[in-house]
Write a protein that holds these residues in place. Structure first.
Motif, mmCIF file in Angstrom:
data_model
loop_
_atom_site.group_PDB
_atom_site.id
_atom_site.type_symbol
_atom_site.label_atom_id
_atom_site.label_comp_id
_atom_site.label_asym_id
_atom_site.label_seq_id
_atom_site.Cartn_x
_atom_site.Cartn_y
_atom_site.Cartn_z
ATOM 1 N N ASN A 65 32.417 27.564 40.022
ATOM 2 C CA ASN A 65 32.949 26.703 41.081
ATOM 3 C C ASN A 65 33.693 27.476 42.169
ATOM 4 O O ASN A 65 34.019 26.912 43.204
ATOM 5 C CB ASN A 65 33.871 25.636 40.495
ATOM 6 N N ALA A 66 33.961 28.751 41.916
ATOM 7 C CA ALA A 66 34.660 29.569 42.914
ATOM 8 C C ALA A 66 33.724 29.822 44.097
ATOM 9 O O ALA A 66 32.517 29.918 43.936
ATOM 10 C CB ALA A 66 35.100 30.889 42.295
ATOM 11 N N LYS A 67 34.281 29.918 45.280
ATOM 12 C CA LYS A 67 33.499 30.157 46.496
ATOM 13 C C LYS A 67 33.461 31.632 46.874
ATOM 14 O O LYS A 67 32.592 32.064 47.608
ATOM 15 C CB LYS A 67 34.062 29.349 47.670
ATOM 16 N N LYS A 68 34.424 32.387 46.380
ATOM 17 C CA LYS A 68 34.454 33.815 46.687
ATOM 18 C C LYS A 68 35.206 34.540 45.586
ATOM 19 O O LYS A 68 35.850 33.941 44.739
ATOM 20 C CB LYS A 68 35.088 34.077 48.047
ATOM 21 N N SER A 69 35.090 35.844 45.631
ATOM 22 C CA SER A 69 35.715 36.682 44.625
ATOM 23 C C SER A 69 36.156 37.980 45.274
ATOM 24 O O SER A 69 35.656 38.351 46.338
ATOM 25 C CB SER A 69 34.695 36.979 43.522
ATOM 26 N N LEU A 70 37.068 38.658 44.642
ATOM 27 C CA LEU A 70 37.455 40.005 45.066
ATOM 28 C C LEU A 70 36.951 40.984 44.026
ATOM 29 O O LEU A 70 37.159 40.785 42.827
ATOM 30 C CB LEU A 70 38.977 40.143 45.177
ATOM 31 N N LEU A 71 36.275 42.026 44.496
ATOM 32 C CA LEU A 71 35.777 43.076 43.618
ATOM 33 C C LEU A 71 36.624 44.315 43.820
ATOM 34 O O LEU A 71 36.848 44.744 44.951
ATOM 35 C CB LEU A 71 34.315 43.398 43.950
ATOM 36 N N PHE A 72 37.095 44.879 42.731
ATOM 37 C CA PHE A 72 37.837 46.137 42.758
ATOM 38 C C PHE A 72 37.036 47.142 41.953
ATOM 39 O O PHE A 72 36.735 46.897 40.779
ATOM 40 C CB PHE A 72 39.228 45.967 42.138
ATOM 41 N N ILE A 73 36.689 48.264 42.580
ATOM 42 C CA ILE A 73 35.932 49.321 41.909
ATOM 43 C C ILE A 73 36.880 50.481 41.674
ATOM 44 O O ILE A 73 37.512 50.963 42.612
ATOM 45 C CB ILE A 73 34.734 49.780 42.761
ATOM 46 N N MET A 74 36.960 50.920 40.432
ATOM 47 C CA MET A 74 37.835 52.032 40.091
ATOM 48 C C MET A 74 37.031 53.331 40.122
ATOM 49 O O MET A 74 36.067 53.480 39.377
ATOM 50 C CB MET A 74 38.446 51.859 38.703
ATOM 51 N N LYS A 75 37.414 54.233 41.002
ATOM 52 C CA LYS A 75 36.752 55.530 41.117
ATOM 53 C C LYS A 75 37.411 56.514 40.160
ATOM 54 O O LYS A 75 38.536 56.319 39.716
ATOM 55 C CB LYS A 75 36.864 56.055 42.558
ATOM 56 N N MET B 171 36.569 44.794 47.889
ATOM 57 C CA MET B 171 35.691 44.088 48.816
ATOM 58 C C MET B 171 35.561 42.628 48.413
ATOM 59 O O MET B 171 35.706 42.279 47.246
ATOM 60 C CB MET B 171 34.314 44.763 48.902
ATOM 61 N N ASN B 172 35.311 41.775 49.414
ATOM 62 C CA ASN B 172 35.084 40.355 49.178
ATOM 63 C C ASN B 172 33.645 40.142 48.747
ATOM 64 O O ASN B 172 32.735 40.738 49.306
ATOM 65 C CB ASN B 172 35.354 39.545 50.451
ATOM 66 N N ILE B 173 33.451 39.282 47.782
ATOM 67 C CA ILE B 173 32.123 38.924 47.300
ATOM 68 C C ILE B 173 31.972 37.419 47.513
ATOM 69 O O ILE B 173 32.777 36.634 47.010
ATOM 70 C CB ILE B 173 31.957 39.265 45.802
ATOM 71 N N LYS B 174 30.932 37.030 48.248
ATOM 72 C CA LYS B 174 30.733 35.605 48.537
ATOM 73 C C LYS B 174 29.461 35.044 47.906
ATOM 74 O O LYS B 174 29.323 33.843 47.788
ATOM 75 C CB LYS B 174 30.692 35.390 50.047
ATOM 76 N N LYS B 175 28.524 35.910 47.544
ATOM 77 C CA LYS B 175 27.261 35.450 46.960
ATOM 78 C C LYS B 175 27.160 36.015 45.549
ATOM 79 O O LYS B 175 26.850 37.182 45.359
ATOM 80 C CB LYS B 175 26.086 35.918 47.822
ATOM 81 N N ALA C 50 34.803 48.150 36.949
ATOM 82 C CA ALA C 50 35.100 47.259 38.062
ATOM 83 C C ALA C 50 35.812 46.018 37.543
ATOM 84 O O ALA C 50 35.748 45.687 36.363
ATOM 85 C CB ALA C 50 33.820 46.869 38.797
ATOM 86 N N VAL C 51 36.471 45.341 38.469
ATOM 87 C CA VAL C 51 37.177 44.104 38.173
ATOM 88 C C VAL C 51 36.762 43.080 39.215
ATOM 89 O O VAL C 51 36.767 43.370 40.414
ATOM 90 C CB VAL C 51 38.710 44.306 38.245
ATOM 91 N N LEU C 52 36.386 41.885 38.769
ATOM 92 C CA LEU C 52 36.133 40.762 39.666
ATOM 93 C C LEU C 52 37.234 39.746 39.416
ATOM 94 O O LEU C 52 37.493 39.351 38.277
ATOM 95 C CB LEU C 52 34.778 40.119 39.382
ATOM 96 N N TYR C 53 37.873 39.335 40.476
ATOM 97 C CA TYR C 53 39.003 38.411 40.404
ATOM 98 C C TYR C 53 38.575 37.109 41.070
ATOM 99 O O TYR C 53 38.144 37.111 42.221
ATOM 100 C CB TYR C 53 40.188 39.042 41.130
ATOM 101 N N PHE C 54 38.663 36.009 40.345
ATOM 102 C CA PHE C 54 38.269 34.691 40.855
ATOM 103 C C PHE C 54 39.489 33.784 40.895
ATOM 104 O O PHE C 54 40.222 33.688 39.922
ATOM 105 C CB PHE C 54 37.219 34.041 39.947
ATOM 106 N N PHE D 79 47.516 25.889 38.561
ATOM 107 C CA PHE D 79 47.107 27.172 39.121
ATOM 108 C C PHE D 79 46.729 28.159 38.026
ATOM 109 O O PHE D 79 47.486 28.407 37.104
ATOM 110 C CB PHE D 79 48.228 27.762 39.972
ATOM 111 N N LYS D 80 45.525 28.690 38.130
ATOM 112 C CA LYS D 80 45.061 29.714 37.203
ATOM 113 C C LYS D 80 44.042 30.593 37.901
ATOM 114 O O LYS D 80 43.567 30.265 38.986
ATOM 115 C CB LYS D 80 44.477 29.114 35.931
ATOM 116 N N ASN D 81 43.721 31.714 37.299
ATOM 117 C CA ASN D 81 42.644 32.556 37.810
ATOM 118 C C ASN D 81 41.948 33.237 36.644
ATOM 119 O O ASN D 81 42.446 33.253 35.525
ATOM 120 C CB ASN D 81 43.145 33.560 38.850
ATOM 121 N N ILE D 82 40.779 33.770 36.950
ATOM 122 C CA ILE D 82 39.965 34.476 35.969
ATOM 123 C C ILE D 82 39.769 35.896 36.470
ATOM 124 O O ILE D 82 39.441 36.111 37.644
ATOM 125 C CB ILE D 82 38.578 33.805 35.799
ATOM 126 N N THR D 83 39.966 36.856 35.601
ATOM 127 C CA THR D 83 39.719 38.253 35.917
ATOM 128 C C THR D 83 38.688 38.782 34.930
ATOM 129 O O THR D 83 38.869 38.658 33.718
ATOM 130 C CB THR D 83 41.012 39.084 35.796
#
Length: 148
Positions: free
Chosen positions: A14-24, A32-36, A64-68, A78-82
């Motif tokens: 149901n989320a419309k977007k996500s944040l992606l964090f890539i650990m180097k 980066m923002n992820i919309k699709k 990597a981490v995706l935060y919704f 209020f909650k979120n999924i990581t």
């Protein structure tokens, strides 16, 4: 699948977007923002521009981490999924075409990319979860609950 995991998957869908964090490897983090994106079983697939500097240089099996976080949720719920896991590019083949077919049905923009011959500028990536964390800021003040 547990009820909590099913609820987490529904929340992500149901989320419309996500944040992606890539650990180097050099401790640098790219954001980066992820919309699709879509969830298939517990894997999360998403489409990004091949020329995006934040992702084009990653190696398979990067962490990597995706935060919704759903935009329209009320303060009293209020909650979120990581999702933390292994990130890899999906190469041409059965998995690629299966995910692309689902993306075509979910996002009109993907259909337009293909119709206009622009899809070759995009890549599909998969995040294979190692852990999924639910943070519920209302129910408890606990940091996170491990789902898997």
């Amino acid at each position: 699948m547990s009820e909590i995991l099913n609820d987490a998957i529904k929340y992500v869908e149901n989320a419309k977007k996500s944040l992606l964090f890539i650990m180097k490897k050099n401790s640098e983090t790219k954001k980066m923002n992820i919309k699709k994106f879509l969830v298939n079983k517990t894997n999360i697939y998403f489409i990004v521009d091949k020329h995006n500097n934040n992702i084009c240089k990653i190696k398979n099996h990067s962490k990597a981490v995706l935060y919704f976080q759903n935009d329209l949720q009320c303060c009293d719920a209020f909650k979120n999924i990581t999702v933390i896991g292994e990130l890899s590019q999906v190469l041409l083949g059965k998995e690629f075409y299966s995910i692309l077919k689902i993306m075509l049905n979910r996002y009109d923009i993907v259909r337009r990319y293909i119709k206009n011959g622009l899809f070759e500028q995009y890549s599909i990536y998969k995040l294979k979860p190692e852990s999924i964390r639910l943070t519920d800021y209302i129910e408890t003040l606990e940091e996170m609950k491990e789902i898997i």
